[in-house]
Design a protein around this motif. Structure first.
Motif, PDB file in Angstrom:
ATOM      1  N   GLU A  77       0.924  -1.215   0.030  1.00 52.12           N
ATOM      2  CA  GLU A  77      -0.166  -0.043  -0.021  1.00 52.12           C
ATOM      3  C   GLU A  77       0.912   1.394   0.069  1.00 52.12           C
ATOM      4  O   GLU A  77       0.583   2.390  -0.884  1.00 52.12           O
ATOM      5  N   TYR A  78       2.050   1.425   0.986  1.00 56.47           N
ATOM      6  CA  TYR A  78       2.644   2.493   0.779  1.00 56.47           C
ATOM      7  C   TYR A  78       3.664   2.688  -0.571  1.00 56.47           C
ATOM      8  O   TYR A  78       3.372   3.943  -1.118  1.00 56.47           O
ATOM      9  N   LYS A  81       1.067   4.091  -3.044  1.00 60.50           N
ATOM     10  CA  LYS A  81       0.588   5.305  -2.854  1.00 60.50           C
ATOM     11  C   LYS A  81       2.081   6.391  -3.181  1.00 60.50           C
ATOM     12  O   LYS A  81       1.589   7.311  -3.749  1.00 60.50           O
TER      13      LYS A  81
END
Length: 116
Positions: A77-78, A81
């Motif tokens: 997810e990091y 993003k």
């Protein structure tokens, strides 16, 4: 191997990058092994036989695997993003990221002349 000159192509995965074999299982495996290691260390700390209470080893290993899967998802997810923010910035400021021509090493490096 195809040449990538466009900066936006570097931040997009259109199926040309395949994960390695150990990529998806490395963190769960390492965290599961660390969980079993914690169980061994706890037994050693309480001066019990290190392999006693096998259910504790299984439980700590399962908790470790779950933690590894969780850490993998959070990392993905990091990174997604971060790539989205970088891609958006490049789209807004294309003048800061010109497309460059590819060069070979022979064109970049100076010729070497030995000094004796």
């Amino acid at each position: 191997m195809s040449a990538v000159n466009d900066p936006l192509e570097l931040l997009s995965n259109k199926g040309n990058r395949q994960p390695s074999f150990l990529g998806p299982i490395w963190n769960p495996f390492a965290c599961g092994l660390a969980g079993v290691g914690v169980a061994l260390f706890v037994n050693w700390g309480f001066r019990r036989p290190v392999f006693s209470g096998v259910q504790k080893h299984i439980a700590f290993g399962a908790i470790g695997v779950a933690a590894g899967v969780y850490f993998d998802k959070k990392r993905d997810e990091y990174l997604a993003k971060r790539d989205a923010v970088l891609r958006h910035y490049i789209e807004l400021h294309p003048d800061d990221f010109p497309v460059k021509d590819r060069k070979k090493y022979g064109e970049v490096l100076e010729s070497w002349v030995p000094v004796r």
